[in-house]
Scaffold this motif. Structure first.
Motif, PDB file in Angstrom:
ATOM      1  N   ARG A   3      40.037  47.004  46.020  1.00 55.59           N
ATOM      2  CA  ARG A   3      39.957  48.438  46.296  1.00 55.59           C
ATOM      3  C   ARG A   3      41.044  49.209  45.555  1.00 55.59           C
ATOM      4  NH1 ARG A   3      38.963  46.055  51.229  1.00 55.59           N
ATOM      5  NH2 ARG A   3      41.142  46.226  51.831  1.00 55.59           N
ATOM      6  N   ARG A   4      42.088  48.536  45.126  1.00 53.77           N
ATOM      7  CA  ARG A   4      43.194  49.206  44.452  1.00 53.77           C
ATOM      8  C   ARG A   4      43.110  49.079  42.939  1.00 53.77           C
ATOM      9  NH1 ARG A   4      45.799  45.994  48.237  1.00 53.77           N
ATOM     10  NH2 ARG A   4      46.797  44.790  46.571  1.00 53.77           N
ATOM     11  N   ILE A   5      42.042  48.484  42.431  1.00 54.70           N
ATOM     12  CA  ILE A   5      41.965  48.206  41.011  1.00 54.70           C
ATOM     13  C   ILE A   5      40.923  49.077  40.318  1.00 54.70           C
ATOM     14  CG2 ILE A   5      41.290  46.465  39.312  1.00 54.70           C
ATOM     15  CD1 ILE A   5      42.623  44.380  40.983  1.00 54.70           C
ATOM     16  N   ASP A   6      41.345  49.737  39.261  1.00 49.77           N
ATOM     17  CA  ASP A   6      40.438  50.450  38.378  1.00 49.77           C
ATOM     18  C   ASP A   6      40.151  49.486  37.233  1.00 49.77           C
ATOM     19  OD1 ASP A   6      39.368  51.992  36.271  1.00 49.77           O
ATOM     20  OD2 ASP A   6      40.269  53.815  37.090  1.00 49.77           O
ATOM     21  N   LEU A   7      38.976  48.867  37.246  1.00 50.19           N
ATOM     22  CA  LEU A   7      38.689  47.780  36.312  1.00 50.19           C
ATOM     23  C   LEU A   7      38.798  48.179  34.844  1.00 50.19           C
ATOM     24  CD1 LEU A   7      37.984  44.805  36.123  1.00 50.19           C
ATOM     25  CD2 LEU A   7      35.572  45.438  36.111  1.00 50.19           C
ATOM     26  N   PRO A   8      38.209  49.298  34.409  1.00 49.80           N
ATOM     27  CA  PRO A   8      38.346  49.688  33.003  1.00 49.80           C
ATOM     28  C   PRO A   8      39.800  49.859  32.574  1.00 49.80           C
ATOM     29  CG  PRO A   8      36.568  50.925  34.023  1.00 49.80           C
ATOM     30  CD  PRO A   8      37.293  50.219  35.133  1.00 49.80           C
ATOM     31  N   THR A  27      46.431  37.596  38.792  1.00 47.93           N
ATOM     32  CA  THR A  27      46.425  37.589  40.256  1.00 47.93           C
ATOM     33  C   THR A  27      45.010  37.828  40.783  1.00 47.93           C
ATOM     34  OG1 THR A  27      48.708  38.384  40.363  1.00 47.93           O
ATOM     35  CG2 THR A  27      47.362  38.689  42.323  1.00 47.93           C
ATOM     36  N   LEU A  28      44.281  38.718  40.118  1.00 49.80           N
ATOM     37  CA  LEU A  28      42.904  39.004  40.530  1.00 49.80           C
ATOM     38  C   LEU A  28      42.015  37.776  40.369  1.00 49.80           C
ATOM     39  CD1 LEU A  28      40.622  40.957  41.368  1.00 49.80           C
ATOM     40  CD2 LEU A  28      40.380  41.539  38.927  1.00 49.80           C
ATOM     41  N   ARG A  33      39.312  35.843  47.617  1.00 53.64           N
ATOM     42  CA  ARG A  33      38.512  36.823  48.345  1.00 53.64           C
ATOM     43  C   ARG A  33      37.184  37.053  47.646  1.00 53.64           C
ATOM     44  NH1 ARG A  33      41.852  42.097  50.088  1.00 53.64           N
ATOM     45  NH2 ARG A  33      39.762  42.883  49.579  1.00 53.64           N
ATOM     46  N   ALA A  34      36.128  37.207  48.409  1.00 52.35           N
ATOM     47  CA  ALA A  34      34.787  37.364  47.847  1.00 52.35           C
ATOM     48  C   ALA A  34      34.682  38.620  46.982  1.00 52.35           C
ATOM     49  CB  ALA A  34      33.754  37.404  48.970  1.00 52.35           C
ATOM     50  N   ASP A  35      35.248  39.748  47.460  1.00 49.16           N
ATOM     51  CA  ASP A  35      35.154  40.972  46.666  1.00 49.16           C
ATOM     52  C   ASP A  35      35.983  40.881  45.396  1.00 49.16           C
ATOM     53  OD1 ASP A  35      37.445  40.915  48.186  1.00 49.16           O
ATOM     54  OD2 ASP A  35      37.432  43.041  48.694  1.00 49.16           O
ATOM     55  N   ASP A  36      37.113  40.180  45.472  1.00 47.79           N
ATOM     56  CA  ASP A  36      37.926  39.980  44.269  1.00 47.79           C
ATOM     57  C   ASP A  36      37.215  39.068  43.272  1.00 47.79           C
ATOM     58  OD1 ASP A  36      39.957  41.602  45.130  1.00 47.79           O
ATOM     59  OD2 ASP A  36      41.217  39.981  45.894  1.00 47.79           O
ATOM     60  N   ALA A  37      36.496  38.073  43.788  1.00 48.18           N
ATOM     61  CA  ALA A  37      35.782  37.143  42.908  1.00 48.18           C
ATOM     62  C   ALA A  37      34.745  37.884  42.077  1.00 48.18           C
ATOM     63  CB  ALA A  37      35.126  36.040  43.727  1.00 48.18           C
ATOM     64  N   ALA A  38      34.033  38.812  42.703  1.00 47.28           N
ATOM     65  CA  ALA A  38      33.021  39.587  41.975  1.00 47.28           C
ATOM     66  C   ALA A  38      33.678  40.454  40.904  1.00 47.28           C
ATOM     67  CB  ALA A  38      32.232  40.449  42.956  1.00 47.28           C
ATOM     68  N   LEU A  39      34.809  41.067  41.251  1.00 49.15           N
ATOM     69  CA  LEU A  39      35.509  41.914  40.294  1.00 49.15           C
ATOM     70  C   LEU A  39      36.109  41.071  39.172  1.00 49.15           C
ATOM     71  CD1 LEU A  39      36.113  44.928  39.958  1.00 49.15           C
ATOM     72  CD2 LEU A  39      38.308  44.540  41.083  1.00 49.15           C
ATOM     73  N   ALA A  40      36.616  39.886  39.515  1.00 52.71           N
ATOM     74  CA  ALA A  40      37.181  38.987  38.512  1.00 52.71           C
ATOM     75  C   ALA A  40      36.122  38.575  37.497  1.00 52.71           C
ATOM     76  CB  ALA A  40      37.780  37.751  39.186  1.00 52.71           C
TER      77      ALA A  40
END
Length: 326
Positions: A3-8, A27-28, A33-40
């Protein structure tokens, strides 16, 4: 975290080799965490085209062989020559203790002080496989940031060597001459993994002893070979991480092995198989994680564990009971 990461913005920071962004990206990708895995996954997809060109080297050896001193010297020589060096550590002990490698930067003082180097310990990821998968992802991040040499250090021994060999191009084994038995601590299975061997601590009065150990290791490797001239012949060299003597020759052997892989088409095949292996390991890891989070499994596990421990229920019967839970 996601939630704290702006991916671009994070991707741009990694590509620009911003150290804080690189650290945050690693770190990501290490997060469970499941939501972090998707973002990673999205992060790695975004940088994938910028990866794959680095020289990937695994470095292992028994405790006390001088891995940190050797890596500090090798990395310093490489950065002084214009390379950007990332050091990633695979530490099985972190799985047991819940911590990470301590003091990496103090063990590699000169390299850590270089703006052209990046040193990162492995996380605790529940299993050695989890640590290894985090290291694979971290490797992609540092390559996307422009590091052209990635050194993966095995802090422990045993299964970690197999894990590291499955993610690098060249596996370098550091050996000691002063063990009484020159092959002590080096199992046949490990010898079958290595691409280059360096007998370390070949300094002062121990240089002759190191050369003798190198000859004995060469003979042992010859007995293991199958006489096929097209197969890479593992070189055995001597060096001193403390003084730097012989370290350039060890690195040249690493580059020679990489050139051999490129010439024979082995590099592309090897990396392709490593990617497939990573995919399958990730699927297995996710399935196990999902299973362990099932409400029925969480509820039944404490009682089943006690019944198995007391001998009231066989492990197989308990496993079947758990597998039936939702």
């Amino acid at each position: 975290m996601s939630r704290r990461i702006d991916l671009p913005v994070l991707v741009d920071g990694v590509v620009a080799a911003d150290r804080a962004s690189v650290a945050r990206a690693i770190t990501l990708v290490e997060s469970s965490r499941a939501d972090d895995a998707a973002l990673a996954a999205r992060l790695l997809d975004a940088v994938q085209d910028r990866t794959g060109t680095a020289v990937r080297v695994g470095i292992s050896g028994v405790p006390g062989v001088g891995k940190s001193t050797f890596i500090d010297e090798l990395g310093t020589q490489l950065t002084q020559g214009g390379s950007k060096v990332a050091v990633l550590a695979v530490d099985p002990s972190s799985v047991r203790s819940g911590g990470s490698v301590l003091g990496d930067k103090t063990r590699m003082e000169r390299l850590a002080a270089s703006d052209s180097a990046f040193i990162r310990p492995s996380p605790s990821a529940g299993t050695l496989g989890g640590v290894a998968r985090s290291t694979r992802a971290a490797m992609m991040v540092v390559e996307a940031a422009g590091f052209d040499v990635v050194l993966v250090e095995t802090v422990g021994v045993g299964q970690s060597e197999v894990a590291v060999a499955s993610m690098v191009d060249t596996f370098l084994l550091l050996a000691l001459a002063r063990t009484g038995d020159q092959l002590q601590g080096i199992k046949k299975g490990i010898l079958e993994l290595v691409d280059v061997i360096a007998v370390n601590k070949a300094d002062d009065d121990h240089a002759a002893e190191a050369r003798k150990a190198a000859r004995e290791l060469s003979s042992a490797l010859h007995l293991l070979s199958h006489g096929d001239e097209s197969v890479w012949r593992v070189p055995v060299l001597t060096c001193s991480g403390l003084t730097g003597t012989g370290v350039p020759e060890v690195w040249q052997a690493v580059l020679d092995h990489r050139a051999h892989l490129v010439e024979t088409g082995g590099l592309e095949r090897q990396r392709g198989e490593q990617q497939v292996e990573w995919m399958l390991e990730t699927v297995q890891d996710r399935l196990i994680t999902q299973f362990n989070r099932r409400p029925g499994v969480v509820a039944a596990l404490p009682d089943l564990r006690e019944r198995v421990r007391a001998g009231e229920l066989s492990p197989l019967a308990a496993a079947e009971e758990l597998l039936s839970r939702r």
